[in-house]
Structures are given as structure tokens and as C-alpha cells.
Design a protein around this motif. Structure first.
Motif, mmCIF file in Angstrom:
data_model
loop_
_atom_site.group_PDB
_atom_site.id
_atom_site.type_symbol
_atom_site.label_atom_id
_atom_site.label_comp_id
_atom_site.label_asym_id
_atom_site.label_seq_id
_atom_site.Cartn_x
_atom_site.Cartn_y
_atom_site.Cartn_z
ATOM 1 N N TYR A 70 56.116 8.154 -18.968
ATOM 2 C CA TYR A 70 55.408 7.023 -19.588
ATOM 3 C C TYR A 70 54.113 7.485 -20.234
ATOM 4 O O TYR A 70 53.767 7.075 -21.354
ATOM 5 C CB TYR A 70 55.138 5.973 -18.511
ATOM 6 C CG TYR A 70 54.423 4.744 -19.006
ATOM 7 C CD1 TYR A 70 55.012 3.900 -19.943
ATOM 8 C CD2 TYR A 70 53.163 4.408 -18.510
ATOM 9 C CE1 TYR A 70 54.362 2.759 -20.377
ATOM 10 C CE2 TYR A 70 52.494 3.273 -18.940
ATOM 11 C CZ TYR A 70 53.096 2.448 -19.875
ATOM 12 O OH TYR A 70 52.454 1.314 -20.307
ATOM 13 N N ASP A 71 53.400 8.365 -19.541
ATOM 14 C CA ASP A 71 52.154 8.901 -20.084
ATOM 15 C C ASP A 71 52.410 9.709 -21.347
ATOM 16 O O ASP A 71 51.683 9.584 -22.338
ATOM 17 C CB ASP A 71 51.468 9.764 -19.026
ATOM 18 C CG ASP A 71 50.170 10.363 -19.525
ATOM 19 O OD1 ASP A 71 49.232 9.598 -19.804
ATOM 20 O OD2 ASP A 71 50.081 11.604 -19.647
ATOM 21 N N PHE A 72 53.452 10.537 -21.327
ATOM 22 C CA PHE A 72 53.792 11.322 -22.514
ATOM 23 C C PHE A 72 54.126 10.398 -23.683
ATOM 24 O O PHE A 72 53.695 10.623 -24.821
ATOM 25 C CB PHE A 72 54.980 12.232 -22.232
ATOM 26 C CG PHE A 72 55.524 12.894 -23.461
ATOM 27 C CD1 PHE A 72 54.966 14.061 -23.944
ATOM 28 C CD2 PHE A 72 56.588 12.333 -24.165
ATOM 29 C CE1 PHE A 72 55.449 14.669 -25.101
ATOM 30 C CE2 PHE A 72 57.070 12.925 -25.318
ATOM 31 C CZ PHE A 72 56.505 14.092 -25.788
ATOM 32 N N ALA A 73 54.918 9.371 -23.415
ATOM 33 C CA ALA A 73 55.327 8.452 -24.481
ATOM 34 C C ALA A 73 54.118 7.797 -25.142
ATOM 35 O O ALA A 73 54.028 7.717 -26.378
ATOM 36 C CB ALA A 73 56.271 7.400 -23.908
ATOM 37 N N ARG A 74 53.182 7.343 -24.345
ATOM 38 C CA ARG A 74 51.994 6.681 -24.903
ATOM 39 C C ARG A 74 51.157 7.633 -25.740
ATOM 40 O O ARG A 74 50.629 7.266 -26.791
ATOM 41 C CB ARG A 74 51.144 6.085 -23.768
ATOM 42 C CG ARG A 74 51.773 4.868 -23.092
ATOM 43 C CD ARG A 74 50.752 4.132 -22.258
ATOM 44 N NE ARG A 74 50.143 4.991 -21.257
ATOM 45 C CZ ARG A 74 49.106 4.623 -20.487
ATOM 46 N NH1 ARG A 74 48.564 3.437 -20.635
ATOM 47 N NH2 ARG A 74 48.623 5.456 -19.575
ATOM 48 N N ARG A 75 51.032 8.884 -25.263
ATOM 49 C CA ARG A 75 50.200 9.859 -25.974
ATOM 50 C C ARG A 75 50.814 10.329 -27.282
ATOM 51 O O ARG A 75 50.098 10.769 -28.177
ATOM 52 C CB ARG A 75 49.923 11.071 -25.080
ATOM 53 C CG ARG A 75 48.934 10.800 -23.958
ATOM 54 C CD ARG A 75 48.569 12.069 -23.205
ATOM 55 N NE ARG A 75 49.646 12.547 -22.345
ATOM 56 C CZ ARG A 75 50.425 13.584 -22.617
ATOM 57 N NH1 ARG A 75 50.249 14.278 -23.739
ATOM 58 N NH2 ARG A 75 51.376 13.966 -21.767
ATOM 59 N N ASN A 76 52.128 10.252 -27.389
ATOM 60 C CA ASN A 76 52.805 10.839 -28.550
ATOM 61 C C ASN A 76 53.556 9.832 -29.414
ATOM 62 O O ASN A 76 54.345 10.211 -30.271
ATOM 63 C CB ASN A 76 53.775 11.922 -28.071
ATOM 64 C CG ASN A 76 53.058 13.126 -27.487
ATOM 65 O OD1 ASN A 76 52.551 13.982 -28.222
ATOM 66 N ND2 ASN A 76 52.994 13.194 -26.163
ATOM 67 N N GLY A 77 53.300 8.567 -29.212
ATOM 68 C CA GLY A 77 53.855 7.553 -30.107
ATOM 69 C C GLY A 77 55.324 7.257 -29.906
ATOM 70 O O GLY A 77 56.000 6.833 -30.848
#
Length: 385
Positions: free
Chosen positions: A328-335
Motif C-alpha cells: 500500500y505504501d509503495f502504491a501511494r508513493r508511485n502513483g
């Protein structure tokens, strides 16, 4: 990894652990090798088809393949869950029926997720195969093949050979050809195993294995799927032949969830596809948890088997939630658009620990209806209270 251990297996295990120390000498000794040789080991005839999933900057393959289109990018990560994998199988089938299921650019799987990953990768044409795996009684075959003598000689109630023979029925030449075709287009299929010698997760490029055109590709492909689904103690570990510096030896591999509940570190595989930096692409991550994710209350029997069993599955559930938070954190940071599906905690467990076919069929139908309705996916991790 199974959600729980079948009662029959627990009963058989009760007497086994009391004598394990006395029979340890029966085990066949393995050839010794060094940590440096382990680090450099490759499968003979299959160079660059795997890396340690936790290594920084690791790359798989040559990186020469290019995606045909980067307008839409969909990453599907499939978790373990044993009998509860029937839910995920239903989700995928129902999702196809809704005509909203995307073509996945990357699919990864661990444990039972590894078993369905090749078929999920190829799309609706293989939905019938996924349904068959989880509703035709194959899981019960695993339980019925449990044998105490396997523990003495193979370190698991269910031998690797028994598991391999069941899984190999589905690894056809047509399947490998179809995976190889999509691999050459730039799509990627990954499976995670745990290397017990190194105590690290291993990421396997299954498309590269399928595209190798080697006569032993099907057996290697099956071997890796078997290893990824081999829960320690219940299934025997899978010994994989490798070589390094002219020295041949075997590595010991077990359930991928032991070290990596779901493969959710896209940075390691997406950079080579130039996706994370592409602001114009429609980018989505789908995490399909093939079991319950939220804590569930249960009065645990104070016995030498139930206490460690409950503790192990509590740990596994916690690690799954941590992996989801990382995704989830990766998704938010990378669009990326984040999507999560998992089995609701109010669904009855009756039949799951026995890998009961009737239970799995009903769970498949439930997952099918949820998948078809379009209500399977949520946009954030659950709140644990």
C-alpha cells in the motif's frame, strides 16, 4: 501455507515429534557447500531465472524484452491460504464473468498462490483449470497421501513426490507454450520459494523457464511450484539441484510464505519495465489474499500441538498484514491504484482444516459471486481493532 493443519495430520504428528531425535540418524546426509557457492548457484541449463527476493538491486533475465504497451499496467500478487485458496479461485472466475478483469502485466504467487499463478497469468482461458484444482478433490488427495514413514525419510508427512505427481497433471506443454509466448511480449510470471539453507526468499522467473525450450522445463516448472506450496513438516522439502564454481549440490526449498507471504516489492522487478516512472500509464496493484486477514477469536486448547499451531498461523497472518502495508505504501508513493481482496472473517471455517472438497466448492461459489459483483476489492488495508 495451509490456514490450519488437518486434524488427521495433527493426530499423526503427535507421536512423531516424540521420536524424531531418535531417528535423526536415518536422514540421508547432504553434500556440503559454502555460503559463497550458495550466492552464486544457478540451475544447470537455466541461467538467470532466479534471484534472492530480498536482495537489493537484483535483476532477473537479460532485460531485453519490452512491453507491447504501457498504457495499462496491472500487478497481481497472490498469497497462500491452503483450502481457502478456493476463495481466490472463485474471485478470479467471477471477475472474468464481470468482464472487468484486466490482463495482468506481472503476476506473483507464493504457496497456494503459486499454484494458481500460472493460470491467473494466462487469463480467462484457464479459469476452468483453476476451478478444477480447487473444487475437484485434489486437496483431499494431499491429505490422504500423508504417511508417518515419510517423516523418517523425507522430513514431511506428505512426500515431495506425491505432491509433485498431483501438481504435474496441470503443467502441460500447451501451458508452458502459452506462458512462453506472453513472456516474450514482456509480461512476467514470478513464484516465491524459501531457501532454508540460506533462510531467504527466492524469486523465480517462471516465464523464462517456460520460454527456455528445454526438454526438462516442465519438470523444473513443476518442482518450483511444489516447493513453493510445501508447508514445512506437513510436506517434505523439495531438494533442487544447482551448481556453482563447478560444484554441484542440492538446495532445500519450502513454502514461499515462510519468508515472503506475498511478493510485494515491485521496485525490484518494475524498474526494468520503466513503469514506476511512467506518469501516463494507468497503473494498478491487486493483492489477492487467499484466506482471512483480520484477527479472529478462538479459545485455544492448551495442548503441545494446538498452541504452536495457533502461534504459527498468528505469525503468518501478522506477516501478511505487514506485507500488505508495504504494498500500500509503495502504491501511494508511485502513483499506483491499490486494490485488496481477502476472505471475510465471518465466513465459517468448518471443513477448511480438512481440505474438505464440499467446503472448497462452497467457498469457490462464494468467491465467484463476490468477484462477479465487482465488490471484491477495497482501496486500503483493513483497520485492526
Amino acid at each position: 501455507m495451509p490456514r490450519g493443519l488437518p486434524t488427521r495430520i495433527l493426530q499423526k504428528a503427535a507421536g512423531i515429534f516424540l521420536v524424531c531425535g531418535a531417528i535423526a540418524a536415518c536422514a540421508t546426509p547432504r553434500a556440503q557447500f559454502t555460503a559463497a557457492q550458495q550466492e552464486n548457484a544457478q540451475l544447470p541449463g537455466f541461467p538467470h531465472v532466479r534471484v534472492f527476493a530480498d536482495s537489493q538491486g537484483a535483476k532477473l533475465g537479460t532485460g531485453s524484452a519490452k512491453l507491447e504497451s504501457q498504457k495499462d499496467f496491472a500487478f497481481l500478487a497472490l498469497s497462500g491460504g491452503g483450502a481457502d485458496g478456493a476463495y481466490g479461485a472463485g474471485i478470479l472466475n467471477g471477475w472474468s464473468a464481470s468482464q472487468q478483469r484486466p490482463e495482468f502485466t506481472v503476476v506473483s504467487g507464493a504457496s497456494t498462490g503459486a499454484l494458481m499463478a500460472p493460470f491467473a497469468f494466462l487469463g480467462p482461458a484457464y479459469d476452468g483449470t483453476i476451478k478444477e484444482i480447487y473444487t475437484a478433490g485434489y486437496a483431499e488427495q494431499f491429505v490422504k497421501s500423508a504417511n508417518v514413514t515419510n517423516v523418517i525419510f523425507n522430513a514431511g508427512l506428505i512426500s515431495a513426490g506425491s505432491a509433485n505427481s498431483i501438481i504435474s497433471q496441470f503443467i502441460t506443454r500447451r501451458l508452458l507454450d502459452d506462458i512462453a509466448r506472453e513472456h516474450r511480449k514482456g509480461r512476467r510470471l514470478y513464484v516465491v520459494t524459501t531457501n532454508l539453507d540460506a533462510q531467504r526468499p527466492v524469486l523465480w522467473d517462471m516465464g523464462a523457464i517456460a520460454a527456455s525450450d528445454r526438454p526438462d522445463a516442465a519438470s523444473v516448472f513443476t518442482e518450483i511450484l511444489t516447493a513453493s506450496a510445501s508447508f514445512p513438516g506437513v510436506f517434505s522439502p523439495v531438494l533442487i539441484d544447482v551448481e556453482a564454481d563447478g560444484h554441484r549440490f542440492t538446495e532445500m526449498h519450502v513454502d514461499g510464505e515462510t519468508t515472503d507471504p506475498i511478493f510485494v516489492a515491485p521496485e525490484k522487478v518494475l524498474k526494468s519495465l520503466a513503469v514506476t516512472s511512467s506518469a501516463s500509464a494507468h497503473k494498478s496493484i491487486y493483492v489477492l489474499i487467499n484466506t482471512k486477514l483480520e484477527p479472529t477469536f478462538e479459545v485455544t486448547e492448551n495442548t503441545p500441538l494446538q498452541v504452536p499451531s495457533r502461534a504459527i498461523f498468528t505469525l503468518t497472518k501478522t506477516e501478511r498484514r505487514n506485507s500488505i502495508l508495504a504494498a500500500y505504501d509503495f502504491a501511494r508513493r508511485n502513483g499506483f491504484k491499490f486494490n485488496l481482496a481477502y476472505l471475510p472473517r465471518d465466513i465459517s471455517d468448518k471443513g477448511s482444516v480438512e481440505f474438505d472438497t464440499g467446503y472448497m466448492r462452497s467457498l469457490f461459489e462464494y468467491g465467484y459471486e463476490v468477484g462477479r459483483s465487482g465488490q471484491a476489492w477495497r482501496s486500503s488495508p483493513p483497520q485492526v481493532h
